[in-house]
Motif scaffolding. Structure first.
Motif, PDB file in Angstrom:
ATOM      1  N   GLU A  74       0.839  -1.133   0.128  1.00  0.00           N
ATOM      2  CA  GLU A  74      -0.032  -0.021  -0.048  1.00  0.00           C
ATOM      3  C   GLU A  74       0.902   1.131  -0.009  1.00  0.00           C
ATOM      4  N   ALA A  75       2.271   1.167   0.113  1.00  0.00           N
ATOM      5  CA  ALA A  75       3.179   1.997  -0.002  1.00  0.00           C
ATOM      6  C   ALA A  75       2.965   3.255   1.042  1.00  0.00           C
TER       7      ALA A  75
ATOM      8  N   ALA B  45       9.039   9.484  -3.862  1.00  0.00           N
ATOM      9  CA  ALA B  45       8.421   8.382  -3.701  1.00  0.00           C
ATOM     10  C   ALA B  45       8.465   7.447  -4.957  1.00  0.00           C
ATOM     11  N   VAL B  46       8.928   6.073  -5.019  1.00  0.00           N
ATOM     12  CA  VAL B  46       8.819   5.244  -5.868  1.00  0.00           C
ATOM     13  C   VAL B  46       8.096   3.929  -5.524  1.00  0.00           C
ATOM     14  N   PRO B  47       7.119   3.493  -6.359  1.00  0.00           N
ATOM     15  CA  PRO B  47       5.897   2.553  -6.061  1.00  0.00           C
ATOM     16  C   PRO B  47       6.714   1.396  -6.741  1.00  0.00           C
TER      17      PRO B  47
ATOM     18  N   GLY C  65      -1.521   5.285  -4.007  1.00  0.00           N
ATOM     19  CA  GLY C  65      -1.288   5.551  -2.666  1.00  0.00           C
ATOM     20  C   GLY C  65      -0.308   6.461  -2.428  1.00  0.00           C
ATOM     21  N   MET C  66       0.727   6.678  -3.169  1.00  0.00           N
ATOM     22  CA  MET C  66       1.510   7.604  -3.128  1.00  0.00           C
ATOM     23  C   MET C  66       1.393   8.792  -3.656  1.00  0.00           C
TER      24      MET C  66
ATOM     25  N   ASN D 187       5.554  17.301   1.077  1.00  0.00           N
ATOM     26  CA  ASN D 187       6.863  17.224   0.717  1.00  0.00           C
ATOM     27  C   ASN D 187       7.238  15.954  -0.290  1.00  0.00           C
ATOM     28  N   VAL D 188       6.172  15.114  -0.495  1.00  0.00           N
ATOM     29  CA  VAL D 188       6.283  13.936  -1.233  1.00  0.00           C
ATOM     30  C   VAL D 188       5.750  14.171  -2.551  1.00  0.00           C
ATOM     31  N   VAL D 189       6.587  13.621  -3.445  1.00  0.00           N
ATOM     32  CA  VAL D 189       6.619  13.741  -5.023  1.00  0.00           C
ATOM     33  C   VAL D 189       6.760  12.176  -5.517  1.00  0.00           C
ATOM     34  N   VAL D 190       6.046  11.975  -6.682  1.00  0.00           N
ATOM     35  CA  VAL D 190       6.123  10.550  -7.078  1.00  0.00           C
ATOM     36  C   VAL D 190       6.601  10.170  -8.310  1.00  0.00           C
TER      37      VAL D 190
END
Length: 228
Positions: free
Chosen positions: A156-157, A173-175, A192-193, A200-203
């Motif tokens: 679910e990351a 973030a790397v799924p 989810g990411m 501050n999270v980018v994917v």
């Protein structure tokens, strides 16, 4: 007419001006390439005086590359090949790569090798997923030493959001395509990411360890150029 900005191999047009425009030479995606084609590309990069990073190298390609370029560095877990023809400038700063589980480590190694090819210090902290939150909290001071954090996670990351809420730096973030049943080859982790409430999270895309490492490296490289 010869164009010094490219090399025409017939089956490939190598961008020899990528370093000047973007700060790093063209990176070669190994998957789907024949051994002969890949060897020709790497040899051309070498002859042009360029360092060469190849990602997604399979076992047959790895053996052929090792025979022709025995001094190059290979990471079979991360499936990368790195050939240096000239020194890499050291870039100050540090990038920490964090994985939720051991199944995420191959993607993390791809990120680590990409970062190191850019001359940046990196550290891998593995298997600190949220199912055992004490493992993450036990490593949080090491993670907080980073200028950028890369979080690699499947299932679910959730790890990306948790780390994002504990650090004051960008989190990439790397799924990964790791998970049971309806994980849809990483789509569940990706969504989810993308829906993280940590600002501050980018994917990046599924299993895109190289992309995460490269973007994180560009962040520090750009900062270094401006400060210099």
């Amino acid at each position: 007419m010869n164009d010094p900005a490219r090399a025409d191999l017939g089956f490939a047009q190598l961008d020899l001006a990528r370093q000047q425009r973007c700060g790093f030479p063209e990176v070669i995606y190994g998957e789907g390439k024949t051994i002969d084609a890949l060897l020709a590309i790497v040899k051309t990069m070498q002859q042009a005086g360029q360092n060469c990073l190849v990602t997604r190298v399979n076992e047959s390609q790895s053996l052929a590359l090792a025979e022709l370029f025995p001094d190059a560095k290979q990471n079979r877990l991360g499936r990368t090949f790195w050939l240096t023809t000239k020194p890499v400038e050291t870039v100050p700063g540090k990038i920490v790569v964090v994985t939720a589980g051991t199944a995420d480590i191959p993607v993390a190694h791809e990120a680590v090798e990409s970062i190191q090819a850019m001359g940046i210090e990196t550290e891998l902290i593995a298997d600190v997923g949220v199912a055992g939150l004490h493992r993450l909290l036990g490593q949080i001071e090491r993670i907080r030493q980073a200028d950028v954090v890369i979080v690699v996670a499947g299932m679910e990351a959730a790890l990306a959001s948790v780390v994002g809420g504990l650090v004051a730096v960008p989190v990439i973030a790397v799924p990964t395509s790791v998970g049971y049943g309806s994980n849809f080859q990483g789509l569940t982790a990706l969504l989810g990411m993308l829906n993280s409430c940590a600002a501050n999270v980018v994917v990046v895309n599924i299993d895109a360890g190289f992309k995460a490492g490269y973007v994180a490296g560009l962040m520090l490289s750009a900062q270094h150029r401006k400060s210099g």
